[in-house]
Motif scaffolding. Structure first.
Motif, PDB file in Angstrom:
ATOM      1  N   LEU A 176       0.828  -1.212   0.000  1.00 53.57           N
ATOM      2  CA  LEU A 176       0.000   0.000   0.000  1.00 53.57           C
ATOM      3  C   LEU A 176       0.861   1.261   0.000  1.00 53.57           C
ATOM      4  O   LEU A 176       0.502   2.271  -0.616  1.00 53.57           O
ATOM      5  CB  LEU A 176      -0.932  -0.005   1.209  1.00 53.57           C
ATOM      6  CG  LEU A 176      -1.990  -1.115   1.224  1.00 53.57           C
ATOM      7  CD1 LEU A 176      -2.721  -1.133   2.572  1.00 53.57           C
ATOM      8  CD2 LEU A 176      -2.985  -0.932   0.088  1.00 53.57           C
ATOM      9  N   SER A 177       1.998   1.224   0.682  1.00 53.26           N
ATOM     10  CA  SER A 177       2.908   2.373   0.683  1.00 53.26           C
ATOM     11  C   SER A 177       3.478   2.607  -0.710  1.00 53.26           C
ATOM     12  O   SER A 177       3.613   3.763  -1.148  1.00 53.26           O
ATOM     13  CB  SER A 177       4.049   2.144   1.691  1.00 53.26           C
ATOM     14  OG  SER A 177       3.561   2.103   3.012  1.00 53.26           O
ATOM     15  N   LEU A 178       3.791   1.530  -1.414  1.00 52.76           N
ATOM     16  CA  LEU A 178       4.303   1.679  -2.775  1.00 52.76           C
ATOM     17  C   LEU A 178       3.218   2.206  -3.712  1.00 52.76           C
ATOM     18  O   LEU A 178       3.509   2.969  -4.639  1.00 52.76           O
ATOM     19  CB  LEU A 178       4.846   0.345  -3.281  1.00 52.76           C
ATOM     20  CG  LEU A 178       6.096  -0.172  -2.550  1.00 52.76           C
ATOM     21  CD1 LEU A 178       6.516  -1.536  -3.087  1.00 52.76           C
ATOM     22  CD2 LEU A 178       7.255   0.815  -2.672  1.00 52.76           C
ATOM     23  N   GLN A 179       1.959   1.817  -3.465  1.00 46.96           N
ATOM     24  CA  GLN A 179       0.871   2.386  -4.257  1.00 46.96           C
ATOM     25  C   GLN A 179       0.727   3.878  -3.974  1.00 46.96           C
ATOM     26  O   GLN A 179       0.466   4.668  -4.888  1.00 46.96           O
ATOM     27  CB  GLN A 179      -0.439   1.674  -3.947  1.00 46.96           C
ATOM     28  CG  GLN A 179      -1.636   2.201  -4.741  1.00 46.96           C
ATOM     29  CD  GLN A 179      -1.465   2.026  -6.239  1.00 46.96           C
ATOM     30  OE1 GLN A 179      -1.315   0.917  -6.731  1.00 46.96           O
ATOM     31  NE2 GLN A 179      -1.474   3.133  -6.978  1.00 46.96           N
ATOM     32  N   LEU A 180       0.907   4.280  -2.724  1.00 45.83           N
ATOM     33  CA  LEU A 180       0.862   5.700  -2.394  1.00 45.83           C
ATOM     34  C   LEU A 180       1.978   6.456  -3.105  1.00 45.83           C
ATOM     35  O   LEU A 180       1.759   7.562  -3.621  1.00 45.83           O
ATOM     36  CB  LEU A 180       0.977   5.878  -0.876  1.00 45.83           C
ATOM     37  CG  LEU A 180       1.028   7.315  -0.359  1.00 45.83           C
ATOM     38  CD1 LEU A 180      -0.199   8.107  -0.797  1.00 45.83           C
ATOM     39  CD2 LEU A 180       1.162   7.334   1.163  1.00 45.83           C
ATOM     40  N   PHE A 181       3.168   5.880  -3.138  1.00 45.15           N
ATOM     41  CA  PHE A 181       4.287   6.494  -3.858  1.00 45.15           C
ATOM     42  C   PHE A 181       3.907   6.681  -5.324  1.00 45.15           C
ATOM     43  O   PHE A 181       4.120   7.761  -5.906  1.00 45.15           O
ATOM     44  CB  PHE A 181       5.527   5.605  -3.745  1.00 45.15           C
ATOM     45  CG  PHE A 181       6.769   6.198  -4.363  1.00 45.15           C
ATOM     46  CD1 PHE A 181       7.742   6.794  -3.576  1.00 45.15           C
ATOM     47  CD2 PHE A 181       6.973   6.161  -5.741  1.00 45.15           C
ATOM     48  CE1 PHE A 181       8.892   7.345  -4.146  1.00 45.15           C
ATOM     49  CE2 PHE A 181       8.112   6.711  -6.328  1.00 45.15           C
ATOM     50  CZ  PHE A 181       9.075   7.298  -5.514  1.00 45.15           C
ATOM     51  N   GLU A 182       3.349   5.640  -5.921  1.00 40.34           N
ATOM     52  CA  GLU A 182       2.953   5.698  -7.328  1.00 40.34           C
ATOM     53  C   GLU A 182       1.869   6.741  -7.551  1.00 40.34           C
ATOM     54  O   GLU A 182       1.895   7.483  -8.541  1.00 40.34           O
ATOM     55  CB  GLU A 182       2.477   4.314  -7.780  1.00 40.34           C
ATOM     56  CG  GLU A 182       1.594   4.282  -9.014  1.00 40.34           C
ATOM     57  CD  GLU A 182       2.267   4.784 -10.277  1.00 40.34           C
ATOM     58  OE1 GLU A 182       1.554   5.149 -11.215  1.00 40.34           O
ATOM     59  OE2 GLU A 182       3.527   4.819 -10.308  1.00 40.34           O
ATOM     60  N   THR A 183       0.921   6.846  -6.625  1.00 46.38           N
ATOM     61  CA  THR A 183      -0.165   7.817  -6.750  1.00 46.38           C
ATOM     62  C   THR A 183       0.374   9.244  -6.731  1.00 46.38           C
ATOM     63  O   THR A 183      -0.014  10.079  -7.569  1.00 46.38           O
ATOM     64  CB  THR A 183      -1.174   7.631  -5.607  1.00 46.38           C
ATOM     65  OG1 THR A 183      -1.841   6.374  -5.766  1.00 46.38           O
ATOM     66  CG2 THR A 183      -2.213   8.742  -5.587  1.00 46.38           C
ATOM     67  N   ILE A 184       1.263   9.542  -5.794  1.00 45.87           N
ATOM     68  CA  ILE A 184       1.838  10.888  -5.717  1.00 45.87           C
ATOM     69  C   ILE A 184       2.605  11.215  -6.993  1.00 45.87           C
ATOM     70  O   ILE A 184       2.467  12.306  -7.558  1.00 45.87           O
ATOM     71  CB  ILE A 184       2.753  11.010  -4.487  1.00 45.87           C
ATOM     72  CG1 ILE A 184       1.931  10.859  -3.200  1.00 45.87           C
ATOM     73  CG2 ILE A 184       3.480  12.359  -4.480  1.00 45.87           C
ATOM     74  CD1 ILE A 184       2.768  10.787  -1.937  1.00 45.87           C
TER      75      ILE A 184
END
Length: 549
Positions: A176-184
Motif C-alpha cells: 500500500l505504501s508503494l501504491q501511495l508512492f505511485e499515486t503521488i
C-alpha cells in the motif's frame, strides 16, 4: 518506543549529528562552514513512537520474523533517507488520526513499522514515500525517492516469495505504501496511476486473517484495501473486483463504531446502483419499461435514505461547527458565501465530503431516471417539484464541500514549504477556537492541530474540488454545470487552482498568470475551461487509487 531526544538544534546540525549552538535565525556553526542552515521548524524531537499494540487486540501486531516487536525503532540512525521518516510519520500518520475515524492505513502504520527491521520491505517502502514527501516540501527534485522506491520494490519481490508473508499486515502495508508512492508520482506527472500495487494488495485479501477480533491490525489493513477499491470503483464508474465483492458479501467490510467503514458499505450500494443503471440505459437510448424505471427510482431512494441515516448516526463531535458572515474569520481567508465549517480533523472533514459526493451521485442518477421516465411516457416536461428538490440537494451538497475549503486551506496562498509550520502569518479558522464545551485547548495542542492542517489540508480538499469540477463537464449523464449557483463553478475552479499552486503541481506553478502568491490574484486572469478540465482530469487520473472522494 522512539525518542529523538530534546535537542533544539537546527535541521542541518542534527543531520550532521554535531552539536548546534541554536543561534537564531541561523546557527553560527552553519554560517562558519558556509552551509545552508535548515532552521528549527521541523522538530523531529517531538516525534515519539509508543507501543500501540493494545489497540489491536490481546494478540498485538503479529509480524512474522520479529520476536521483539519494537526493537528496531530506537536503533535506526538518523541518516538519509531516514531523516524523512520522522517528518512523514509525525505529520501524516500521527497527527489528526484516531481509531474512530480510521480507514486502516495511517492509523496502524507506526506500530507495525516499528516492529520491522531496518531493511524490511515495509521499512524501505516507508522510507521511499517519506523521501518523496519531504522532497516535495523542500522543492529539491532529488532522485533519492525513486532510488528508494526501486530498492523497496526489489525487497518486496523477495519478501512475497514466502507465502507466509501474504497475509502479514507489514507486507500488505508495504504494498500500500508503494501504491501511495505511485499515486503521488502520477498526480505530479498528470498521468493515470498504474494499478499494479493496488491489485497486488487486493490479491492478498483472502490471506488476511479475519478471525473474530475486529480490532486486529489485519482488520484495519483489510478495511483500507476495501476502502480504496470502493473509492476507485466509484471514480471509474465500474464494478468492484471479484475478490473485494466476495469479502464484502462475507461481512468483512465493517468495523465496530467506525462511521468511515459504514459509509464505505453505502458506497458499495452506490457502485452497484451505478452499474445497474449503466446496463439499463444503453448508449443514451432509453430501454427501460415503466416498471423497470419505477424499480430503479425506488433503489436510488433506498440508497439515499441510507446516506441520510448515516448522517444522523455519526458521533456528535463529528458534526461541523459553522462560522458564517465572516465571524471569527480573517478577511484574508477565502470563503464561499462568507461561510466556513470547522471539523475535529482533516480526516473527519474528508469523510463528510465523501458523503456529500455520494449524495450528488444519487442526484445524477435520479435526474437520468427522470429523463428516461419522461421519454418513456412521451412527456417532454420533468416534474417541476422533483427537479426543484434535486436542485436543492445538489446545491446543498456542493455548498457543504465549499464550506470546508477555509478549514483545509485558511489563508495559504504560496507553494508550501517546511517554513510554513512555524509561519505566524498563516491563519486557519479552527485555530484558537474553543471546543464544544467552550474550553480552549493548550497551546501545544493548538500548534499540533495547525501543523496537521497545513500538512494534510491541501491534499484532503484536492480530490473533492476536482470531483465537483468534473461533474460540470462529464460527458456521461445530465449536464450538471447548470445546477451550480451563479458564480459557484468559477469559485470552485479558483480554489482548485489554488490547491495545485500550494502543492506546486504543474502546470499551474510554472505560470505566473494563475496568481501564485495571493488567492485574490486567481481572479485577475482566469484560465480557460479547457485548461482547468485537463488539469482536473489529470489529477483525478493520478488519484484513481487515492483515499477519499
Amino acid at each position: 518506543m522512539v525518542n529523538r531526544g530534546r535537542s533544539g538544534g537546527c535541521v542541518t546540525c542534527r543531520e550532521r549529528r554535531v552539536k548546534c549552538d541554536e543561534t537564531r535565525p541561523k546557527c553560527q556553526a552553519c554560517q562558519r562552514l558556509q552551509l545552508q542552515c535548515g532552521g528549527y521548524q521541523t522538530k523531529y524531537a517531538s516525534l515519539k513512537f509508543k507501543d500501540q499494540n493494545h489497540k489491536f487486540g490481546t494478540k498485538g501486531v503479529i509480524v512474522r520474523g520479529a520476536t521483539q516487536p519494537n526493537r528496531a525503532c530506537n536503533l535506526r540512525p538518523l541518516s538519509e533517507p531516514d531523516t524523512a521518516v520522522p517528518f512523514y510519520l509525525h505529520h501524516y500518520a500521527r497527527m489528526g488520526r484516531t481509531m474512530s475515524s480510521a480507514r486502516g492505513f495511517y492509523e496502524v502504520l507506526i506500530p507495525i513499522y516499528c516492529s520491522q527491521r531496518q531493511e524490511s520491505a515495509l521499512s524501505l517502502a516507508v522510507s521511499a514515500v517519506a523521501s518523496q514527501v519531504l522532497s516535495l516540501w523542500r522543492h529539491d527534485h532529488s532522485s533519492q525517492p525513486q532510488e528508494a522506491y526501486t530498492r523497496a520494490v526489489k525487497c518486496l519481490r523477495r519478501t512475497i516469495q514466502d507465502r507466509r508473508e501474504w497475509g502479514n499486515p507489514a507486507t500488505i502495508l508495504a504494498v500500500l505504501s508503494l501504491q501511495l508512492f505511485e499515486t503521488i508520482d502520477a498526480i505530479y506527472s498528470l498521468r493515470p496511476s498504474t494499478h499494479v500495487h493496488h491489485n497486488g494488495a487486493v490479491s492478498f485479501l483472502p490471506f488476511t486473517n479475519a478471525g473474530d477480533d475486529h480490532d486486529s491490525a489485519s482488520a484495519y489493513v483489510r478495511q483500507f484495501i476495501l476502502h480504496t477499491e470502493i473509492c476507485s470503483a466509484i471514480r471509474q464508474g465500474r464494478q468492484l473486483q471479484a475478490t473485494v465483492s466476495s469479502c464484502i458479501d462475507n461481512g468483512l467490510l465493517t468495523l465496530p463504531d467506525n462511521p468511515s467503514a459504514a459509509l464505505d458499505g453505502i458506497g458499495v450500494s452506490v457502485i452497484r446502483l451505478q452499474a445497474h443503471l449503466k446496463q439499463e440505459l444503453q448508449s443514451g437510448h432509453i430501454m427501460l419499461s415503466t416498471e423497470a424505471l419505477s424499480e430503479c427510482i425506488a433503489k436510488t431512494r433506498h440508497v439515499e435514505q441510507k446516506l441520510l441515516t448515516w448522517a444522523n448516526c455519526v458521533p456528535e463531535y463529528w458534526r461541523p461547527r459553522r462560522l458564517s458572515d465572516g465571524g471569527n474569520m480573517d478577511p484574508s481567508i477565502p470563503a464561499y458565501q462568507s461561510t466556513c465549517e470547522i471539523y475535529p480533523s482533516c480526516q473527519i472533514a474528508t469523510i463528510w465530503n465523501l458523503w456529500c459526493i455520494q449524495r450528488i451521485l444519487i442526484v445524477k442518477m435520479k435526474i437520468s431516471l427522470l429523463h428516461a421516465q419522461c421519454e418513456s411516457e412521451c412527456n417532454d416536461m420533468l416534474s417541476t417539484l422533483e427537479v426543484a428538490e434535486l436542485l436543492h440537494i445538489f446545491r446543498e451538497m456542493v455548498d457543504g464541500v465549499c464550506y470546508t475549503v477555509p478549514f483545509y486551506l485558511g489563508n495559504l496562498s504560496k507553494p508550501l514549504s517546511i517554513a510554513d509550520f512555524a509561519d505566524p502569518t498563516i491563519l486557519l479558522p479552527s485555530a484558537h477556537f474553543p471546543d464544544r464545551n467552550g474550553e480552549y485547548q493548550p497551546q501545544a495542542a493548538l500548534d499540533e492541530h495547525q501543523r496537521h492542517i497545513i500538512a494534510q489540508g491541501p491534499w484532503h480538499i484536492m480530490s473533492p474540488l476536482s470531483r465537483l469540477l468534473t461533474f460540470a463537464f462529464e460527458a456521461d449523464g445530465p449536464p450538471m454545470r447548470t445546477f451550480f449557483r451563479p458564480g459557484q463553478y468559477e469559485w470552485i475552479r479558483d480554489q482548485f487552482l489554488r490547491v495545485t499552486t500550494l502543492l506546486h503541481i504543474p502546470p499551474v506553478v510554472a505560470s505566473a498568470q494563475y496568481g501564485v502568491g495571493s488567492p485574490s490574484k486567481f481572479l485577475e486572469r482566469k484560465p480557460s475551461d479547457a485548461m482547468v478540465e485537463n488539469l482536473a482530469t489529470g489529477v483525478r487520473k493520478g488519484a484513481i487509487f487515492m483515499s477519499g472522494p
